[in-house]
Enzyme design. Structure first.
Site, short mmCIF file in Angstrom:
data_model
loop_
_atom_site.label_atom_id
_atom_site.label_comp_id
_atom_site.label_asym_id
_atom_site.label_seq_id
_atom_site.Cartn_x
_atom_site.Cartn_y
_atom_site.Cartn_z
CB ILE A 1 -1.41 0.16 1.12
CG1 ILE A 1 -2.16 -1.27 1.05
CG2 ILE A 1 -1.86 1.43 1.43
CD1 ILE A 1 -2.70 -1.22 2.90
CB CYS A 2 1.23 3.92 -1.97
SG CYS A 2 2.24 5.53 -2.40
CG LEU A 3 -2.65 5.21 3.70
CD1 LEU A 3 -3.18 6.88 3.29
CD2 LEU A 3 -3.38 4.97 4.28
#
Length: 214
Positions: A105-107
Site C-alpha cells: 500500500i502507498c499511503l
C-alpha cells in the site's frame, strides 16, 4: 549479574509487558468500536497476537469496489504507536495506490506522515477512504495508474472485474472480459494469470498473447 542490573532488567520487562497489554487493549477497543462496524469494517485479533490482525473492509458504494470484501493483514510493530503499523492487502485489488501483485500500500500515514496520535482506527478508515479517492499521481502500481489516467472507463471496468473475481462482489462484469479470459484458459494459462495479463494490456487479447509468449 548484580542485583541492581537484574532489577533493572525485570523492571524493563514489566514495563514492556504493560505497554503490550495497553496496546492490545486499545486495538481490541478499535475492533469493537461502533463506528468501525458501521463503516463496514471487521477486525479479528487472534489470541492477543498483534502480529496476526486481520481487517475486512467492505468496498464503498459508488466505487468499482462496491459489493466486495477486502482482507487486509495488519502487523503492530514493537514500538507502536511511535512507528506505524504495517499493512497490506491480502485480497487482490485493481487500484493505483495498491500493488496488484503484492498488496503493498502507498499511503502517507503508513510512512512519513505517521504520528503517535494516530491509531489502528485511523489506518482502517483511511484505507477504506482510499478506495473512494485513488491518487494516480502517487502510485504504488504504475500499470494501474497509467490505465486510470489514460483510459478511466477501462480502469473502472477492470476494477469491477477484479472486485467480482477476487473480492466476491455480485456486480455485473463485461461479458467480453470473461470470453477473453476463457480463450487464454483454453491455451493453458491459469485463470488468475489470464486476468492479470489481460488487465495489464487493457484487455487486448493479441497484445496480452504477445506479452505472454515473447
Amino acid at each position: 549479574m548484580s542485583v541492581s542490573k537484574l532489577n533493572k532488567m525485570q523492571f524493563s520487562d514489566k514495563m514492556s509487558n504493560l505497554a503490550l497489554a495497553r496496546v492490545t487493549r486499545k486495538c481490541k477497543e478499535v475492533a469493537n468500536a461502533s463506528d468501525i462496524t458501521e463503516a463496514g469494517i471487521h477486525v479479528e485479533i487472534k489470541e492477543n497476537n498483534l502480529m496476526d490482525i486481520k481487517g475486512f473492509i467492505k468496498g464503498p458504494e459508488g466505487t468499482p469496489y462496491a459489493g466486495g470484501t477486502f482482507e487486509i493483514k495488519v502487523d503492530i510493530p514493537e514500538h507502536y504507536p511511535f512507528e506505524p503499523p504495517k499493512a497490506k492487502f491480502v485480497t487482490r485489488i485493481w487500484h493505483p495506490n495498491i500493488s496488484s501483485q503484492t498488496g503493498t500500500i502507498c499511503l502517507d500515514i503508513l510512512k512519513d506522515k505517521w504520528t503517535a496520535s494516530l491509531t489502528l482506527r485511523t489506518v482502517l478508515l483511511s484505507l477504506q477512504a482510499m478506495l473512494c479517492s485513488p491518487e494516480p499521481s502517487d502510485p504504488q502500481d504504475a500499470v494501474v495508474a497509467k490505465q486510470f489516467i489514460n483510459n478511466y472507463p477501462m480502469f473502472t471496468a477492470t476494477a469491477v472485474y477484479w472486485t467480482s473475481y477476487f473480492a466476491n462482489s455480485k456486480k455485473d462484469v463485461e461479458p467480453d472480459f470473461n470470453r477473453k479470459v476463457g480463450r487464454l484458459i483454453e491455451m493453458g494459462i491459469r485463470e488468475t494469470e489470464a486476468i492479470v495479463y489481460l488487465s495489464c494490456n487493457n484487455w487486448k487479447l493479441e497484445q496480452a498473447l504477445q506479452f505472454i509468449f515473447d
